[in-house]
Design a protein around this motif. Structure first.
Motif, PDB file in Angstrom:
ATOM      1  N   VAL A 141      55.629  37.261  36.378  1.00 29.15           N
ATOM      2  CA  VAL A 141      56.422  37.971  35.358  1.00 29.15           C
ATOM      3  C   VAL A 141      56.421  37.187  34.049  1.00 29.15           C
ATOM      4  CG1 VAL A 141      57.899  39.097  37.064  1.00 29.15           C
ATOM      5  CG2 VAL A 141      58.607  36.895  36.086  1.00 29.15           C
ATOM      6  N   GLN A 142      56.091  35.906  34.096  1.00 29.76           N
ATOM      7  CA  GLN A 142      55.971  35.128  32.866  1.00 29.76           C
ATOM      8  C   GLN A 142      54.626  35.432  32.208  1.00 29.76           C
ATOM      9  OE1 GLN A 142      55.541  30.816  33.016  1.00 29.76           O
ATOM     10  NE2 GLN A 142      57.060  30.627  31.389  1.00 29.76           N
ATOM     11  N   GLY A 143      54.672  36.123  31.108  1.00 30.54           N
ATOM     12  CA  GLY A 143      53.464  36.529  30.414  1.00 30.54           C
ATOM     13  C   GLY A 143      52.774  37.726  31.036  1.00 30.54           C
ATOM     14  N   GLY A 144      53.247  38.148  32.220  1.00 24.53           N
ATOM     15  CA  GLY A 144      52.570  39.248  32.913  1.00 24.53           C
ATOM     16  C   GLY A 144      51.161  38.876  33.311  1.00 24.53           C
ATOM     17  N   ARG A 145      50.944  37.587  33.601  1.00 24.33           N
ATOM     18  CA  ARG A 145      49.594  37.107  33.913  1.00 24.33           C
ATOM     19  C   ARG A 145      49.107  37.610  35.276  1.00 24.33           C
ATOM     20  NH1 ARG A 145      52.091  32.092  32.468  1.00 24.33           N
ATOM     21  NH2 ARG A 145      51.369  31.246  30.479  1.00 24.33           N
ATOM     22  N   ILE A 146      47.856  38.021  35.332  1.00 24.05           N
ATOM     23  CA  ILE A 146      47.162  38.188  36.616  1.00 24.05           C
ATOM     24  C   ILE A 146      46.580  36.811  36.910  1.00 24.05           C
ATOM     25  CG2 ILE A 146      45.407  39.450  37.911  1.00 24.05           C
ATOM     26  CD1 ILE A 146      45.551  41.638  35.785  1.00 24.05           C
ATOM     27  N   PRO A 175      45.442  23.241  40.146  1.00 25.13           N
ATOM     28  CA  PRO A 175      44.126  22.744  39.721  1.00 25.13           C
ATOM     29  C   PRO A 175      43.206  23.908  39.347  1.00 25.13           C
ATOM     30  CG  PRO A 175      44.842  21.668  41.738  1.00 25.13           C
ATOM     31  CD  PRO A 175      45.812  22.770  41.491  1.00 25.13           C
ATOM     32  N   ASP A 176      42.432  23.730  38.313  1.00 21.75           N
ATOM     33  CA  ASP A 176      41.455  24.735  37.873  1.00 21.75           C
ATOM     34  C   ASP A 176      42.142  26.061  37.553  1.00 21.75           C
ATOM     35  OD1 ASP A 176      39.361  22.855  38.585  1.00 21.75           O
ATOM     36  OD2 ASP A 176      39.765  23.423  40.653  1.00 21.75           O
ATOM     37  N   ALA A 177      43.235  26.014  36.779  1.00 23.13           N
ATOM     38  CA  ALA A 177      43.947  27.233  36.377  1.00 23.13           C
ATOM     39  C   ALA A 177      42.994  28.199  35.694  1.00 23.13           C
ATOM     40  CB  ALA A 177      45.102  26.875  35.460  1.00 23.13           C
ATOM     41  N   TYR A 178      43.118  29.476  36.058  1.00 24.30           N
ATOM     42  CA  TYR A 178      42.162  30.498  35.613  1.00 24.30           C
ATOM     43  C   TYR A 178      42.885  31.831  35.737  1.00 24.30           C
ATOM     44  CZ  TYR A 178      37.617  33.062  35.751  1.00 24.30           C
ATOM     45  OH  TYR A 178      36.564  33.896  35.521  1.00 24.30           O
ATOM     46  N   TYR A 179      43.154  32.516  34.624  1.00 25.02           N
ATOM     47  CA  TYR A 179      44.002  33.696  34.685  1.00 25.02           C
ATOM     48  C   TYR A 179      43.670  34.671  33.560  1.00 25.02           C
ATOM     49  CZ  TYR A 179      46.452  30.609  31.396  1.00 25.02           C
ATOM     50  OH  TYR A 179      46.745  29.759  30.375  1.00 25.02           O
ATOM     51  N   VAL A 180      44.253  35.876  33.689  1.00 24.10           N
ATOM     52  CA  VAL A 180      44.083  36.939  32.698  1.00 24.10           C
ATOM     53  C   VAL A 180      45.442  37.206  32.067  1.00 24.10           C
ATOM     54  CG1 VAL A 180      43.407  39.338  32.304  1.00 24.10           C
ATOM     55  CG2 VAL A 180      42.208  37.964  34.031  1.00 24.10           C
ATOM     56  N   PRO A 211      39.229  29.440  54.446  1.00 25.91           N
ATOM     57  CA  PRO A 211      40.062  30.252  53.551  1.00 25.91           C
ATOM     58  C   PRO A 211      39.233  31.265  52.772  1.00 25.91           C
ATOM     59  CG  PRO A 211      39.707  28.077  52.613  1.00 25.91           C
ATOM     60  CD  PRO A 211      39.120  28.044  53.997  1.00 25.91           C
ATOM     61  N   LEU A 212      39.901  32.262  52.237  1.00 23.79           N
ATOM     62  CA  LEU A 212      39.243  33.251  51.405  1.00 23.79           C
ATOM     63  C   LEU A 212      38.811  32.620  50.086  1.00 23.79           C
ATOM     64  CD1 LEU A 212      41.617  36.343  51.864  1.00 23.79           C
ATOM     65  CD2 LEU A 212      39.454  35.904  53.045  1.00 23.79           C
ATOM     66  N   VAL A 213      37.796  33.193  49.475  1.00 22.46           N
ATOM     67  CA  VAL A 213      37.357  32.746  48.158  1.00 22.46           C
ATOM     68  C   VAL A 213      38.467  33.036  47.151  1.00 22.46           C
ATOM     69  CG1 VAL A 213      35.753  33.195  46.264  1.00 22.46           C
ATOM     70  CG2 VAL A 213      34.899  32.997  48.603  1.00 22.46           C
ATOM     71  N   ARG A 214      38.862  32.019  46.402  1.00 27.52           N
ATOM     72  CA  ARG A 214      39.880  32.185  45.371  1.00 27.52           C
ATOM     73  C   ARG A 214      39.190  32.344  44.021  1.00 27.52           C
ATOM     74  NH1 ARG A 214      45.124  31.678  44.202  1.00 27.52           N
ATOM     75  NH2 ARG A 214      45.646  31.189  46.361  1.00 27.52           N
ATOM     76  N   LEU A 215      39.549  33.423  43.314  1.00 27.89           N
ATOM     77  CA  LEU A 215      38.958  33.673  42.004  1.00 27.89           C
ATOM     78  C   LEU A 215      39.869  33.184  40.885  1.00 27.89           C
ATOM     79  CD1 LEU A 215      36.674  34.910  40.349  1.00 27.89           C
ATOM     80  CD2 LEU A 215      37.858  37.107  40.477  1.00 27.89           C
ATOM     81  N   LEU A 216      41.158  33.573  40.905  1.00 28.15           N
ATOM     82  CA  LEU A 216      42.090  33.214  39.841  1.00 28.15           C
ATOM     83  C   LEU A 216      43.180  32.297  40.387  1.00 28.15           C
ATOM     84  CD1 LEU A 216      42.532  36.681  38.055  1.00 28.15           C
ATOM     85  CD2 LEU A 216      40.875  34.869  37.564  1.00 28.15           C
ATOM     86  N   SER A 217      43.639  31.371  39.525  1.00 31.49           N
ATOM     87  CA  SER A 217      44.687  30.420  39.902  1.00 31.49           C
ATOM     88  C   SER A 217      45.697  30.314  38.762  1.00 31.49           C
ATOM     89  CB  SER A 217      44.105  29.033  40.182  1.00 31.49           C
ATOM     90  OG  SER A 217      43.225  29.067  41.289  1.00 31.49           O
ATOM     91  N   PRO A 218      46.993  30.157  39.100  1.00 30.57           N
ATOM     92  CA  PRO A 218      48.027  30.130  38.059  1.00 30.57           C
ATOM     93  C   PRO A 218      48.098  28.805  37.315  1.00 30.57           C
ATOM     94  CG  PRO A 218      49.019  29.883  40.216  1.00 30.57           C
ATOM     95  CD  PRO A 218      47.562  30.144  40.454  1.00 30.57           C
ATOM     96  N   VAL A 219      48.790  28.818  36.203  1.00 30.07           N
ATOM     97  CA  VAL A 219      49.066  27.599  35.452  1.00 30.07           C
ATOM     98  C   VAL A 219      49.860  26.650  36.345  1.00 30.07           C
ATOM     99  CG1 VAL A 219      50.323  26.666  33.476  1.00 30.07           C
ATOM    100  CG2 VAL A 219      49.050  28.799  33.244  1.00 30.07           C
ATOM    101  N   GLY A 220      49.511  25.374  36.299  1.00 32.67           N
ATOM    102  CA  GLY A 220      50.162  24.389  37.147  1.00 32.67           C
ATOM    103  C   GLY A 220      49.360  24.050  38.376  1.00 32.67           C
TER     104      GLY A 220
END
Length: 615
Positions: free
Chosen positions: A104-109, A137-142, A126-135
């Motif tokens: 809900v912060q920024g409405g980030r995917i 490692p390797d944060a990656y988001y829309v 584990p499943l392949v992870r595509l996106l990761s949140p801020v905070g």
């Protein structure tokens, strides 16, 4: 210096050149940057430095002056956004192919995993992870938002840290869209509606209602943010980084190329800016991609940025500036692709959802005119056979049938060359050490007998681009990732896991680990079979007259055996099948011309010469 020493020096030099070229073409992968030790506070600071786009409207009576949000303004430091993302709730994403959450912060995917793909073949992988949140490692988001224009300030529009109110219930599913709202307290009410299909496509609709007494100007945007380099990267033959399609033109920019943009001053800050009437922009990995896709038929501005201080790679899709009259509302819609680069899925979006040239997000390489049809044929054969390895074997058969007329002429020429062997031996005896005389008389013999010694090279020359095209197909297309063949070959996109050093699993110790000298020498059953088939095929061809050339050709099958030993098993399987079919074709053609080759006799002679040399 005698001939033996000369040949030894030449062989050593050639081996060094082969190894040097090998490491130039296939260098070791870069060691991924260790972001695990980066503190959360620093990651959040990086998020605050994410630059928001600026509204770029031409100044008019209604638009007013353009405002530019600075890096600190992009943090959206509103009173509601003092908490970190980890302290705030998220909305679950649950589709047939995706799972994750939206903050809900920024409405980030900002959290997304692919249900159909695991990291390894292990059952508990584990499943392949595509996106990761801020905070993380390797944060990656829309991230989506609005850039202020005219008299608006950055605090008047939603930013990276704006805390949205969830107006819908339940998880985001293909049948249940997510609706969020935010009131700036100054007469502007913003809404965001996110929907998702059964595959990998999100649709984001941003809306604003103006209840003030004056017109407002703002610019909707979408943004993909990547903190640092991806943890796993491919080799130099594969593009990873930015891939964008603007007005039918495909651009590929590596991460190193993006880092150059920080020194290029352009509108809104250091960036590469492209204005387009249609297209898309995104980050591509070997098998996965995240792309911003503006509404079809509407112009947008593609922006590539790099922030050195926080090591952030950022892509933007800026939509046209909007002026919203008092009491009026406005909406802007765009799409996000976040998933696997599956050919059929990309093609569906391209043909049915009007995403231009979306299949070209797959790196088809320089030989795309061969790579694409080869992949198409392999894909159809896979559907028919149900096994990628069998499909590769069938593909080789089809390709051999296509080049059969050319191959037939070549093999006939080789048979004629074999027929001339006794006469050539006689020429060698007469010429003695006079190599110039020998060469002249050999050319005269070829002319009299109407034999072209170079004709046998034609199939090999034709095969080279096919070889590289098939290697590209096997290396970059996800359909071959973790695709099993038979027995111990469980992944045709990976090297043969067996090793002769432990007798292919008979001895109770594992093969040497990767990235070691012994691992380079450790090859499996398929590469060894490749070397044998190349050696057998070579026995059908006339031996070169020159001793040095003869020695090089004798070593070639075994050099290739080790060179290709760590290539994808699917490629080695292709080469084994090709060598076997070539051997059978050439044997039958030579036999039909009255010169059946004595393969076993040649092998016995080779062993005898080896024993004599040893003595």
């Amino acid at each position: 210096m005698d001939d033996q020493n000369k040949n030894l020096i030449l062989a050593t030099a050639l081996s060094f050149i082969v190894i040097l070229v090998w490491f130039l073409l296939f260098p070791p992968q870069d060691t991924p940057k260790n972001t695990a030790k980066q503190p959360v506070a620093e990651q959040n600071a990086g998020a605050a430095k994410t630059q928001a786009p600026a509204a770029s409207a031409t100044a008019t009576a209604t638009a007013g002056a353009t405002a530019t949000a600075s890096a600190s303004q992009a943090a959206g430091a509103t009173p509601e956004a003092k908490a970190t993302a980890a302290d705030l709730p998220t909305v679950k994403i649950d589709t047939p192919r995706l799972e994750g959450s939206i903050s809900v912060q920024g409405g980030r995917i900002d959290s997304l995993q692919l249900k159909g793909y695991k990291e390894t073949l292990a059952k508990d992988s584990p499943l392949v992870r595509l996106l990761s949140p801020v905070g993380k490692p390797d944060a990656y988001y829309v991230l989506y938002g609005w850039a202020p224009g005219g008299s608006l300030a950055y605090t008047d529009v939603p930013g990276a840290n704006t805390v949205w109110t969830v107006a819908s219930k339940g998880a985001l599913t293909p049948k249940n869209p997510l609706v969020m709202t935010w009131n700036n307290g100054k007469g502007l009410v913003f809404t965001r509606r996110i929907s998702v299909d059964d595959n990998y496509m999100f649709t984001v609709t941003q809306g604003v209602k103006n209840t003030t007494g004056a017109a407002v100007t703002m610019e909707p945007y979408g943004m993909i943010v990547r903190h640092g380099l991806p943890p796993e990267r491919g080799s130099t033959i594969l593009h990873e980084g930015v891939v964008q399609m603007t007005d039918g033109k495909l651009d590929e920019i590596g991460y190193g190329g993006m880092r150059k943009f920080e020194d290029v001053p352009t509108e809104g800050g250091p960036a590469k800016v492209v204005h387009a009437k249609s297209g898309w922009i995104g980050f591509t990995d070997k098998y996965w991609m995240t792309s911003l896709i503006p509404e079809t038929g509407k112009p947008f501005t593609a922006v590539d940025k790099y922030t050195k201080a926080s090591d952030i790679y950022q892509l933007e899709s800026r939509l046209p500036v909007m002026t919203v009259a008092p009491g009026a509302s406005a909406e802007a819609s765009s799409r996000v692709f976040a998933g696997a680069k599956e050919y059929d899925t990309l093609r569906m979006y391209q043909n049915q959802k009007d995403v231009p040239r979306f299949v070209d997000s797959i790196d088809w390489g320089w030989f795309f005119f061969l790579t694409k049809p080869i992949y198409w044929l392999l894909h159809k054969l896979h559907i028919l056979t149900g096994n990628v390895g069998i499909a590769i074997i069938c593909l080789v058969i089809v390709l051999k049938l296509i080049v059969l007329p050319l191959a037939y002429k070549s093999y006939v020429s080789m048979a004629r060359m074999k027929e001339l062997q006794p006469e050539m031996e006689a020429l060698k005896e007469r010429a003695g050490d006079d190599k110039q005389k020998l060469q002249k008389e050999m050319m005269q013999l070829y002319k009299e007998k109407k034999v072209n010694p170079a004709a046998g090279c034609l199939p090999m020359l034709f095969q080279i681009p096919i070889f590289f095209s098939l290697y590209k197909v096997i290396y970059v297309t996800i359909e071959l990732r973790q695709a099993p063949f038979f027995g111990w070959i469980r992944d045709l996109s990976a090297p043969d896991p067996s090793s002769w050093m432990n007798l292919f699993g008979v001895l109770p110790f594992p093969a040497p680990m990767e990235h070691s000298f012994l691992a380079t020498l450790s090859i499996g059953a398929l590469p060894i079979l490749l070397g044998i088939t190349m050696w057998l095929q070579q026995k059908l061809n006339p031996a070169p007259a020159d001793a040095t050339q003869k020695m090089i050709f004798a070593w070639m099958p075994w050099v290739f055996m080790f060179m290709l030993g760590h290539f994808a098993s699917g490629l080695v399987l292709y080469y084994i099948t090709n060598n076997t079919l070539t051997f059978l074709q050439q044997y039958m053609i030579m036999r039909s011309h009255g010169h059946p080759p004595d393969i076993f006799g040649n092998i016995r002679s080779s062993f005898k010469r080896g024993k004599s040399a040893a003595k």
